[in-house]
Design an enzyme around this catalytic site. Structure first.
Site, PDB file in Angstrom:
ATOM      1  N   GLU A  24       0.818  -1.221   0.000  1.00 28.76           N
ATOM      2  CA  GLU A  24       0.000   0.000   0.000  1.00 28.76           C
ATOM      3  C   GLU A  24       0.848   1.266   0.000  1.00 28.76           C
ATOM      4  O   GLU A  24       0.491   2.254  -0.642  1.00 28.76           O
ATOM      5  CB  GLU A  24      -0.925   0.001   1.224  1.00 28.76           C
ATOM      6  N   ASP A  25       1.966   1.244   0.713  1.00 20.44           N
ATOM      7  CA  ASP A  25       2.718   2.484   0.943  1.00 20.44           C
ATOM      8  C   ASP A  25       4.014   2.610   0.140  1.00 20.44           C
ATOM      9  O   ASP A  25       4.705   3.615   0.248  1.00 20.44           O
ATOM     10  CB  ASP A  25       3.068   2.596   2.443  1.00 20.44           C
TER      11      ASP A  25
END
Length: 722
Positions: free
Chosen positions: A90-91
């Site tokens: 996600e990051d």
């Protein structure tokens, strides 16, 4: 990156202290697996390079700390690796395919599962994002390790919550107390649950937490000597009986004190005036021997003994619980268990995970968690709405259990206040659907009977018995509620199709046609234009008031005859009314403004989504309803009508003692039930009462009125409204 499984040389000197600490924690893993974990750190550190937390620390410290929490639980290498990399998809720029290529498909699936959970935001249990929560529970059903990583992630976030602003702290704390701590409890992970609760309590109510914590410290300081004497006495007596045991004093947490003060309306002093101890012995047999020893030392309190070894809790927890009358006049709560049971009590499904084989789960907590999640997965298939699914899950997440026996000696655990009907559905859906009564400890009782722990329950069934809407008020378990609703929806659909067919036929008959006279290609064309898949859907839509039968009939005839559907409505007289029995489930409802009864002249009004609302023809509201003639349906009662119907009586009485009982007795003598009574007017000499009663028809109501008039205490009895 290297191919999966290729050894990578790791320089220990280059590792930061927090990774070296994790390496020490993972001493239980074989060297090749430990190398893979360190490689995961390198990949994660590179992916998160330049990212920092709110506290200013490098971001990679967070996933390593999460891995450390899981290492304390003894989790397997794949879980530890997934924890270190759980925020990368996600990051960071790291792709799922790269992750799978380096560490295998299982790790990629775990990281992917946790990533989806991270996107969820909960305001409270009531405001939870139901669909996301549903996905989370189903992800748990596929692989329990997903939620274990998420719980460890949440625990570390709670430990470092101070860096967040006040509104975020409160939101995350509430979410923790209402969603994640109960899940940890349901999975038997009491140690993590307790820490999540206390950290959440401290963040949500800092002043209350501080006051209770200070009072706990003060109370413990005053009673340390007393606890020491009791602990010594227990240890010495167990040693004298040659029972090796570890005795540990238990201290209540601030959250448990606060929640019990709140729910049980007890004072702090009442809750703290209890000494708690845990006795850990070598075997289950020694547990029962130790119980006899402590009962010989201090007198047991009657009815305060619970055997969770023979009958484990739903989350796999096992222990003997007893309460003794101590030397200082205060109760002593003692838990007796083996080291294995103690591990499962603290870690739940995570206990001994590293040693779990593919042949099956290693402990009862894992087995029971998988069984619970499997049931959830089955139930959600039959639950159309996510909100309804969550409503059922909440019942399972906050259980206060009763333990019941089947005639074969099997044990079922159900939430407190569960009824015999819940028990029937817990045995099997078919047993529940055809249940008629229960034999509880050999005594015949109705299905709505609430059950208590230890009872032997046998369900009596009949092939003709079927669920009815009233059953929903008699059950508390999600499984029973889902099964009953599913059955009722099926019946409602059948009734709606039948009633819609009659309504459409009537509308076509008014124009000199019938449904059989409409060619199939015309029907198919109409259904396609209306975006309906089958004729049954159209008929159900008509019965539920979502489509007007006259409009549908006009449109069908226009399509058949090749005309525009804005032709004038048919003027053919309608000779036949639609007959109703009152049992058309989900299609008919009876207006509260006039309470129609069998025998009354009635009219139907099509209300969108509700179906036909039945009114008496003399109801004052009918004048307004007739202004929409396309929604009015000509109906009448069938000759054979069954069931009870609500009616209201306005009774004017002489105000004197016993008058209410006299009238109630007269109503009961006429074989009518009283639903509700209220005073409309009242003074010293007279009063006006409104009785809501159940009757079978207009004639039955007339009989009730006659009996009430004969009591001699009334000056007037009227059907209400007139």
């Amino acid at each position: 990156m290297t191919a999966a499984g290729t050894p990578v040389a790791i320089d220990p000197v280059a590792l930061p202290p927090y990774v070296l600490a994790l390496k020490d924690q993972l001493g239980y893993l074989p060297a090749p697996q430990l190398e893979r974990v360190l490689r995961a750190f390198q990949v994660g550190a590179q992916a998160h390079e330049g990212q920092t937390r709110k506290s200013g620390e490098p971001y990679i410290t967070h996933p390593v700390a999460v891995a450390g929490i899981l290492a304390e639980l003894g989790m397997d290498a794949e879980t530890i690796i997934a924890a270190i990399l759980h925020d990368t998809l996600e990051d960071t720029a790291l792709s799922r395919s790269a992750l799978a290529g380096e560490f295998g498909e299982t790790v990629a699936e775990l990281v992917d599962g946790v990533t989806k959970l991270d996107k969820m935001r909960f305001g409270s249990r009531q405001e939870a994002d139901a669909e996301s929560f549903r996905k989370m529970l189903l992800a748990m059903a596929r692989d329990l390790r997903v939620i274990l990583i998420k719980l460890a992630d949440r625990l570390h976030n709670m430990r470092t919550l101070g860096a967040k602003d006040a509104p975020s702290r409160r939101r995350i704390a509430r979410e923790t107390l209402e969603i994640y701590a109960p899940i940890a409890q349901r999975l038997g992970m009491n140690k993590i649950k307790a820490e999540l609760q206390d950290l959440g309590f401290r963040a949500l109510h800092p002043d209350r937490y501080r006051v209770i914590s200070e009072r706990i410290r003060a109370a413990l300081g005053n009673r340390r000597e007393a606890m020491g004497r009791i602990e010594t006495a227990l240890s010495q007596r167990l040693n004298a009986e040659h029972l090796p045991a570890r005795v540990v004093g238990r201290i209540k947490s601030p959250w448990s004190i606060y929640s019990k003060m709140h729910s049980e309306h007890k004072s702090f002093t009442q809750l703290m005036d209890v000494y708690g101890f845990r006795v850990v012995v070598e075997s289950a047999m020694n547990c029962y021997m130790a119980l006899g020893v402590v009962h010989g030392l201090y007198k047991p309190v009657d009815r305060r003994f619970k055997d969770f070894i023979a009958i484990p809790k739903a989350n796999g927890y096992q222990s003997l619980h007893t309460v003794l009358l101590g030397p200082f006049g205060a109760p002593i709560e003692v838990q007796i268990r083996t080291a294995e049971m103690d591990s499962v009590a603290e870690r739940g499904v995570a206990a001994h995970w590293a040693y779990k084989t593919d042949s099956g789960p290693a402990n009862s907590a894992q087995a029971r968690a998988r069984e619970w999640l499997s049931t959830l997965a089955d139930n959600q298939i039959n639950t159309a709405s996510s909100a309804e699914f969550i409503e059922n899950v909440k019942i399972d997440l906050f259980p206060d259990e009763v333990y019941l026996f089947t005639p074969r000696g099997d044990i079922l655990s159900l939430p407190r206040n569960a009824t015999a009907l819940d028990f029937a559905y817990a045995v099997h859906t078919d047993v529940g659907d055809h249940a008629v009564a229960a034999r509880v400890d050999k005594k015949l009782l109705p299905l709505r009977t609430r059950l208590e722990s230890g009872q032997l329950v046998e369900i009596i069934t009949a092939p003709s018995a079927v669920p009815n809407p009233a059953w929903l008020e008699s059950v508390v378990t999600g499984k029973a509620r889902t099964a009953i609703r599913q059955y009722l929806k099926h019946l409602q659909h059948e009734d709606a199709v039948d009633f819609g067919h009659r309504m459409l036929d009537r509308a076509l008959d008014a124009r000199g046609s019938s449904l059989d006279a409409i060619p199939s290609e015309v029907l198919d064309r109409f259904l396609h234009e209306a975006r309906l898949k089958r004729l049954e859907e159209l008929l159900a839509e008509i019965a539920l008031g979502n489509r007007m039968p006259d409009v549908v009939a006009r449109h069908l005839l226009a399509l058949r005859d090749g005309q525009s559907d804005d032709i004038a409505p048919g003027t053919s007289p309608v000779h036949e009314k639609i007959r109703i029995t009152g049992a058309e489930r989900g299609v008919l409802s009876f207006a509260n403004c006039c309470h129609p009864l069998p025998g009354d002249a009635i009219i139907g009004y099509l209300s969108p989504g509700k179906g036909i609302v039945v009114h008496r023809e003399e109801c004052p509201n009918v004048v307004e309803l007739r202004k929409s003639p396309e929604r009015c349906v000509a109906i009448e009662w069938d000759h054979d009508v069954q069931g009870d119907y609500r009616a209201e009586l306005r009774i004017e009485v002489i105000n004197r003692p016993g008058v209410l009982a006299t009238i109630a007795a007269a109503i009961a003598a006429a074989d009518s039930n009283i639903d509700n009574v209220e005073y409309a007017e009242r003074d010293l000499a007279a009063a006006t009462l409104l009785f809501a009663i159940e009757v079978k028809n207009r004639k039955h109501l007339a009989d009730v009125i006659r009996r009430v008039r004969r009591t001699g205490v009334v000056s007037g009895v009227y059907r209400y409204p007139l």
